[in-house]
Design an enzyme around this catalytic site. Structure first.
Site, PDB file in Angstrom:
ATOM      1  N   ASP A 107     -40.586  -4.614  -5.308  1.00 37.77           N
ATOM      2  CA  ASP A 107     -39.899  -4.393  -4.000  1.00 37.77           C
ATOM      3  C   ASP A 107     -38.895  -5.745  -4.685  1.00 37.77           C
ATOM      4  O   ASP A 107     -38.723  -6.379  -5.398  1.00 37.77           O
ATOM      5  CB  ASP A 107     -40.463  -5.379  -3.458  1.00 37.77           C
ATOM      6  CG  ASP A 107     -39.948  -5.628  -1.608  1.00 37.77           C
ATOM      7  OD1 ASP A 107     -38.614  -5.200  -1.304  1.00 37.77           O
ATOM      8  OD2 ASP A 107     -40.500  -6.315  -0.725  1.00 37.77           O
ATOM      9  N   ASP A 320     -30.600  -2.180  -2.054  1.00 37.71           N
ATOM     10  CA  ASP A 320     -31.879  -1.664  -2.325  1.00 37.71           C
ATOM     11  C   ASP A 320     -32.262  -0.628  -2.327  1.00 37.71           C
ATOM     12  O   ASP A 320     -32.490   0.335  -1.666  1.00 37.71           O
ATOM     13  CB  ASP A 320     -32.473  -2.492  -0.886  1.00 37.71           C
ATOM     14  CG  ASP A 320     -34.432  -2.325  -0.649  1.00 37.71           C
ATOM     15  OD1 ASP A 320     -35.191  -3.107  -1.322  1.00 37.71           O
ATOM     16  OD2 ASP A 320     -33.993  -1.565   0.956  1.00 37.71           O
TER      17      ASP A 320
END
Length: 444
Positions: A107, A320
């Site tokens: 993440d 991301d």
């Protein structure tokens, strides 16, 4: 001292210095692999496209719309194997001594690395043995006086007490337990890289966890904060290179330290860089300054400031790899769709939707037409050129061309992993810079 004694002493010092210089030095580069969470799902190309559009909008609406909270209350319902949409890639490591497989959701939007621990009170299912800190010779609990115990976790906690954490993500996934330090091992038989162990990494030993799955055992935090794995390794930078999205069996490399460096290939591609932007409201995310978008030589008419971070911390453009399709605020999304429709000379089939728009393919057409590059203009005169296959796909089942970009009514935009295919992305948290290079990721 005579000449013979002097020679002997000189030889002794020389041998000693050679012995010292030959001593092994701590490694400053580490390598692991990323595996797509859908690699064993058996999905068709069309199914992957539909899942990607849905999950991208879901992540933008939940995870990216608000920062995580460390103090939320827990659920009273026993967690099951829930697909949280929190991440898209699994990272393979090992934890403890002897090492236990640690397959975690990677993440880039959070810092804490954690894994499920015995004895679990509430835990989701995992396919490998749960890590047992009492069976590891290198586990050490962290007390509340330690810097790795964040101020928010020190409330009602004496200096000698174990530091307890609670980490809650924007989509409701959570982990709670104690903070400890442990040895992580990079590289093993699965990626044919030599094993390298790093001691003293602060992590969460979770005994109350929910909302995560994909056969993971926890999460690796690759954000910008001090607790992130990138910061704790002391190398200051990492890079990843994502392989073909539709070939989910391919692994993607993730590299730390000197291994993360970008090298100009012989095909003329060049390394480009743009500053990372700080957002005090969401300090873990990697923000960049997107100044505009072009389709070929045509600048898409998007007003200046559309992608700026607002005074209240909303807005901005995040890089991301936990989001699949790039997410654009609705006004910019509509303009990009309109310009793609003009080039294709086809109407939008789902014009009112914010999902990835599709356009009917001419009768008998079985492949994408030639298309100009989509160019993202970042601060500092940096341009990320996205070739046709990085933003457009052919849906054979629906006989349509589909734009792999979605829209959102929220204020934040996201550069997703579909657009990052075969572009090595390097993040330097020391100097605050994103660099990238077009390359064949399957060859790294």
């Amino acid at each position: 001292m005579g000449p013979i004694a002097t020679q002997v002493l000189t030889i002794f010092v020389l041998v000693a210095s050679l012995h010292i210089s030959a001593a092994p030095q701590p490694p400053s580069g580490y390598r692991s692999t990323l595996t797509h969470v859908d690699s064993k799902g058996g999905f068709t190309r069309a199914e992957l496209m539909h899942r990607a559009a849905h999950k991208s909008r879901h992540r933008a609406a939940t995870v990216l719309s608000s920062s995580y909270s460390r103090t939320s209350s827990s659920s009273n319902t026993r967690p099951t194997r829930i697909y949280s949409g929190q991440a898209e890639y699994l990272m393979e490591l090992a934890i403890g001594t002897p090492p236990v497989p640690f397959v975690a959701l990677a993440d880039t939007g959070s810092d804490l690395t954690w894994t499920q621990c015995k004895l679990c009170k509430l835990c989701f299912e995992q396919d490998t043995p749960i890590y047992d800190p009492t069976a590891s010779s290198t586990f050490s609990p962290v007390t509340c006086s330690n810097d790795n115990c964040l101020p928010v976790w020190r409330r009602n906690c004496s200096t000698t007490s174990h530091c307890r954490y609670r980490y809650v993500y924007g989509d409701g996934a959570y982990s709670a337990g104690v903070i400890g330090t442990e040895t992580l091992t990079f590289g093993s038989s699965y990626d044919q890289a030599p094993s390298v162990s790093v001691a003293g990494i602060a992590f969460g030993c979770g005994v109350d966890n929910g909302g995560l799955s994909y056969n993971s055992t926890g999460t690796v935090g690759l954000g910008r904060g001090g607790l992130s794995l990138v910061a704790q390794l002391g190398v200051g930078k990492f890079s990843y290179c994502l392989t073909d999205f539709f070939n989910t069996s391919l692994e993607s490399p993730v590299l730390f330290g000197f291994l993360a460096e970008l090298t100009d290939p012989s095909d003329g591609a060049i390394v480009q860089s743009t500053p990372l932007v700080h957002n005090l409201q969401s300090p873990s995310w990697y923000y960049v300054s997107l100044e505009g978008i072009s389709l070929g030589d045509t600048r898409v008419p998007i007003p200046n400031g559309t992608f700026d971070i607002h005074d209240d911390g909303t807005g901005g453009m995040i890089v991301d790899f936990g989001t699949i399709y790039t997410v654009l605020v609705e006004s910019a999304f509509r303009e990009v769709v309109s310009h793609v429709a003009k080039v294709l000379n086809q109407p939008v089939m789902n014009a009112s939707s914010l999902d990835g728009p599709c356009f009917p393919a001419p009768a008998g057409e079985r492949q994408l037409p030639d298309m100009p590059d989509l160019v993202l203009h970042f601060a500092g005169g940096t341009n990320m050129t996205l070739h046709r296959d990085n933003y457009l796909s052919f849906d054979q089942e629906a006989s349509s061309f589909c734009l792999n970009i979605v829209g959102t009514t929220s204020s934040v935009s996201v550069l997703g992993n579909f657009q990052q295919q075969n572009i090595q992305m390097r993040f330097d948290i020391t100097v605050g810079e994103l660099s990238f290079l077009h390359t064949d990721c399957s060859k790294l």
